[in-house]
Design a protein around this motif. Structure first.
Motif, PDB file in Angstrom:
ATOM      1  N   ALA A 140       0.846  -1.202   0.000  1.00 25.76           N
ATOM      2  CA  ALA A 140       0.000   0.000   0.000  1.00 25.76           C
ATOM      3  C   ALA A 140       0.874   1.242   0.000  1.00 25.76           C
ATOM      4  O   ALA A 140       1.878   1.304   0.705  1.00 25.76           O
ATOM      5  CB  ALA A 140      -0.899  -0.006   1.237  1.00 25.76           C
ATOM      6  N   ARG A 141       0.469   2.213  -0.796  1.00 24.77           N
ATOM      7  CA  ARG A 141       1.206   3.492  -0.893  1.00 24.77           C
ATOM      8  C   ARG A 141       0.218   4.626  -0.680  1.00 24.77           C
ATOM      9  O   ARG A 141      -0.870   4.629  -1.278  1.00 24.77           O
ATOM     10  CB  ARG A 141       1.817   3.580  -2.311  1.00 24.77           C
ATOM     11  N   ASN A 142       0.556   5.573   0.176  1.00 25.12           N
ATOM     12  CA  ASN A 142      -0.352   6.708   0.448  1.00 25.12           C
ATOM     13  C   ASN A 142      -0.615   7.538  -0.800  1.00 25.12           C
ATOM     14  O   ASN A 142       0.295   7.764  -1.600  1.00 25.12           O
ATOM     15  CB  ASN A 142       0.271   7.652   1.485  1.00 25.12           C
ATOM     16  N   ILE A 143      -1.866   7.990  -0.947  1.00 25.28           N
ATOM     17  CA  ILE A 143      -2.191   8.996  -1.966  1.00 25.28           C
ATOM     18  C   ILE A 143      -2.562  10.258  -1.189  1.00 25.28           C
ATOM     19  O   ILE A 143      -3.528  10.243  -0.418  1.00 25.28           O
ATOM     20  CB  ILE A 143      -3.410   8.575  -2.822  1.00 25.28           C
ATOM     21  N   ARG A 144      -1.795  11.323  -1.351  1.00 21.04           N
ATOM     22  CA  ARG A 144      -2.106  12.536  -0.585  1.00 21.04           C
ATOM     23  C   ARG A 144      -3.244  13.288  -1.261  1.00 21.04           C
ATOM     24  O   ARG A 144      -3.257  13.463  -2.473  1.00 21.04           O
ATOM     25  CB  ARG A 144      -0.864  13.408  -0.479  1.00 21.04           C
ATOM     26  N   THR A 145      -4.227  13.688  -0.451  1.00 20.23           N
ATOM     27  CA  THR A 145      -5.390  14.419  -0.986  1.00 20.23           C
ATOM     28  C   THR A 145      -5.628  15.661  -0.130  1.00 20.23           C
ATOM     29  O   THR A 145      -4.884  15.903   0.813  1.00 20.23           O
ATOM     30  CB  THR A 145      -6.671  13.562  -0.931  1.00 20.23           C
ATOM     31  N   ILE A 146      -6.715  16.383  -0.388  1.00 26.50           N
ATOM     32  CA  ILE A 146      -7.019  17.555   0.437  1.00 26.50           C
ATOM     33  C   ILE A 146      -7.541  17.152   1.812  1.00 26.50           C
ATOM     34  O   ILE A 146      -7.686  17.991   2.686  1.00 26.50           O
ATOM     35  CB  ILE A 146      -8.035  18.509  -0.253  1.00 26.50           C
ATOM     36  N   ARG A 147      -7.821  15.877   1.983  1.00 30.71           N
ATOM     37  CA  ARG A 147      -8.319  15.437   3.284  1.00 30.71           C
ATOM     38  C   ARG A 147      -7.142  15.157   4.227  1.00 30.71           C
ATOM     39  O   ARG A 147      -6.188  14.487   3.847  1.00 30.71           O
ATOM     40  CB  ARG A 147      -9.152  14.160   3.109  1.00 30.71           C
ATOM     41  N   THR A 148      -7.267  15.646   5.467  1.00 30.90           N
ATOM     42  CA  THR A 148      -6.158  15.501   6.411  1.00 30.90           C
ATOM     43  C   THR A 148      -6.130  14.105   7.028  1.00 30.90           C
ATOM     44  O   THR A 148      -5.067  13.539   7.246  1.00 30.90           O
ATOM     45  CB  THR A 148      -6.297  16.552   7.534  1.00 30.90           C
ATOM     46  N   SER A 149      -7.311  13.569   7.347  1.00 33.02           N
ATOM     47  CA  SER A 149      -7.304  12.298   8.080  1.00 33.02           C
ATOM     48  C   SER A 149      -7.688  11.122   7.196  1.00 33.02           C
ATOM     49  O   SER A 149      -8.128  11.305   6.060  1.00 33.02           O
ATOM     50  CB  SER A 149      -8.239  12.377   9.283  1.00 33.02           C
ATOM     51  N   ALA A 150      -7.530   9.920   7.764  1.00 32.01           N
ATOM     52  CA  ALA A 150      -7.883   8.682   7.067  1.00 32.01           C
ATOM     53  C   ALA A 150      -7.320   8.666   5.645  1.00 32.01           C
ATOM     54  O   ALA A 150      -8.048   8.556   4.661  1.00 32.01           O
ATOM     55  CB  ALA A 150      -9.393   8.494   7.061  1.00 32.01           C
ATOM     56  N   VAL A 151      -5.994   8.738   5.571  1.00 32.07           N
ATOM     57  CA  VAL A 151      -5.298   8.853   4.280  1.00 32.07           C
ATOM     58  C   VAL A 151      -5.644   7.660   3.366  1.00 32.07           C
ATOM     59  O   VAL A 151      -5.576   6.505   3.794  1.00 32.07           O
ATOM     60  CB  VAL A 151      -3.772   8.889   4.523  1.00 32.07           C
ATOM     61  N   PRO A 152      -6.011   7.946   2.106  1.00 28.46           N
ATOM     62  CA  PRO A 152      -6.282   6.836   1.191  1.00 28.46           C
ATOM     63  C   PRO A 152      -5.008   6.269   0.559  1.00 28.46           C
ATOM     64  O   PRO A 152      -3.970   6.930   0.546  1.00 28.46           O
ATOM     65  CB  PRO A 152      -7.182   7.476   0.133  1.00 28.46           C
ATOM     66  N   ASN A 153      -5.130   5.068   0.042  1.00 25.94           N
ATOM     67  CA  ASN A 153      -3.966   4.336  -0.470  1.00 25.94           C
ATOM     68  C   ASN A 153      -4.188   3.719  -1.834  1.00 25.94           C
ATOM     69  O   ASN A 153      -5.312   3.361  -2.187  1.00 25.94           O
ATOM     70  CB  ASN A 153      -3.644   3.168   0.476  1.00 25.94           C
TER      71      ASN A 153
END
Ligand SMILES: Cc1cc2nc3c(=O)[nH]c(=O)nc-3n(C[C@H](O)[C@H](O)[C@H](O)COP(=O)(O)OP(=O)(O)OC[C@H]3O[C@@H](n4cnc5c(N)ncnc54)[C@H](O)[C@@H]3O)c2cc1C
Length: 387
Positions: A205-218
């Motif tokens: 799994a690799r993080n995808i950074r988005t405008i959301r601060t919490s519960a980072v998607p992958n």
């Protein structure tokens, strides 16, 4: 517990709501004020301490079945309580930053007793994070058409290959459910649901950074991930039914979190308009501001009734699929509009990190895309009109 007709909430439910409100004011808001405004979650020690306090107060996992250690609240009551639980800086992060309990993906309740004991029970008891993986690079709106991840039966194992994107928390949750094609000749009925543990060889799994601060998607890849036969949830081909039937009910609590944050932003905007003066008078005396607040008030009340009516129907065992789409669509769009007005009324402070508004503003944007984007819910509602 819930009695919807009569327009009054049962005394017991109102008392619970008040208890949650106090817990947030006394325990969570002071703690959040000491943290970095962009902190994705509570520090582990604080989380543990607060979770213990939540359990002691009887506020832990209120929506989970009593037989598995939860509070056994019905959907309606959960909506009432979640509206309160969401009213703080990290409130959109599945309400209450998880200190009120973390719930396993709903599909697990259709699993075997052994699956529930092994995965759902410790998740509820110890507050594990979990993930729910359906979206793929080919698209999330139409999973039946887009799912290419496949699971093949090899003896007593399933072998999983494929890729999922935007999977919240997949990098640190110990387990989750993954939807994969088990029969490519069957379209929608060829998709099945599997329990997958994060440590399974071939899982990355690799993080995808988005405008959301919490519960980072992958971005999650499965390369020859071997799963024991007993990790299949339900029957082969039942995957999408499980995903959607159970998600529908989940949409009311999800909408209640939208509502809670809208209520909190609206309250802040009213308070600010009363105390901030420009050109010799408080903002609250300006019609331009009053109308923004009046519109927000109407939309908040309308959203609440749509959520409550749908949740009440779902609890009665009625088909509430359209109501779930209406609640989700409307509450997430109202949330965006109410926060936008609150930011505007706060002027520069609205976009500063001094207040939770800018964080809510960013996180709220995701709520019109996740759990079915607005357009997909409009499709569901429109279809019901022409049926
Ligand atoms: C922060 C974040 C967290 C997420 N967490 C998860 C998760 O934990 N698990 C998971 O499985 N997924 C997750 N998702 C994925 C999310 O569910 C999808 O982004 C969503 O379903 C939309 O899919 P898509 O992004 O592929 O857009 P697409 O399906 O490509 O759609 C693009 C746009 O076109 C619109 N559209 C599509 N079809 C039509 C149509 N027929 N008519 C009109 N408009 C249409 C859509 O509404 C959307 O606005 C997450 C997404 C984000 C951003």
């Amino acid at each position: 517990m819930a009695v919807f007709p009569g327009f009054t909430l049962p005394e017991e439910l109102r008392a619970l709501r008040t208890q949650v409100r106090r817990f947030i004011q006394d325990e969570i808001i002071p703690l959040e004020q000491r943290l970095d405004p962009d902190a994705p979650e509570l520090p582990a020690e604080d989380w543990k301490r607060l979770a213990a306090k939540t359990k002691a107060a009887g506020l832990w996992a209120l929506g989970a079945p009593e037989e598995y250690g939860g509070g056994g609240l019905d959907t309606f009551s959960m909506c009432v309580v979640l509206e309160e639980m969401a009213q703080h800086r990290m409130g959109l992060y599945n309400s209450g930053c998880g200190v009120f309990g973390r719930y396993p993906p709903p599909a697990i309740w259709a699993g075997s007793k052994a699956q529930i004991e092994k995965y759902a029970v410790p998740t509820l008891r110890d507050g594990w994070e979990t993930f729910f993986a359906i979206t793929e690079p080919a698209g999330g709106s139409d999973p039946a058409g887009a799912i290419q991840t496949r699971a093949e039966k090899h003896g007593d194992r399933w072998v999983l290959n494929g890729r999922k994107v935007f999977i919240s928390r997949a990098h640190d949750a110990p387990w989750g459910v993954v939807f994969a094609r088990t029969d490519k000749t069957k379209g929608r009925d060829g998709i099945s649901c599997f329990i997958v543990e994060r440590g399974t060889p071939g899982f990355s799994a690799r993080n995808i950074r988005t405008i959301r601060t919490s519960a980072v998607p992958n971005d999650v890849v499965f390369e020859d991930c071997e799963l024991p036969a007993e990790n299949l949830v339900g029957a082969p081909g039942q995957g999408l039914d499980l995903a959607f039937d159970l998600l529908v009910k989940n949409r009311f609590p999800y909408s209640a979190c939208n509502l809670g944050v809208a209520v909190a932003a609206h309250r802040m905007a009213i308070a600010h308009a009363k105390q901030r003066s420009t050109f010799g008078a408080p903002l609250a005396q300006r019609q331009a501001i009053q109308w923004m607040l009046a519109d927000a008030e109407v939309e908040i009340r309308a959203a609440r009734w749509l959520i409550w009516e749908g949740a009440w129907k779902a609890d009665r065992g009625e088909d509430a699929r359209v109501e779930a789409s209406i609640a989700k669509l409307y509450s997430s769009e109202v949330l965006g509009r109410v926060i936008d007005a609150a930011v505007q009324i706060h002027g520069g402070y609205g976009v500063s990190k001094e207040f939770p508004l800018e964080r809510w503003y960013r996180e709220a944007r995701v709520r019109r895309i996740g759990e079915g984007p607005s357009e997909v819910h409009r499709m569901v509602i429109a279809r019901s009109l022409f049926r």
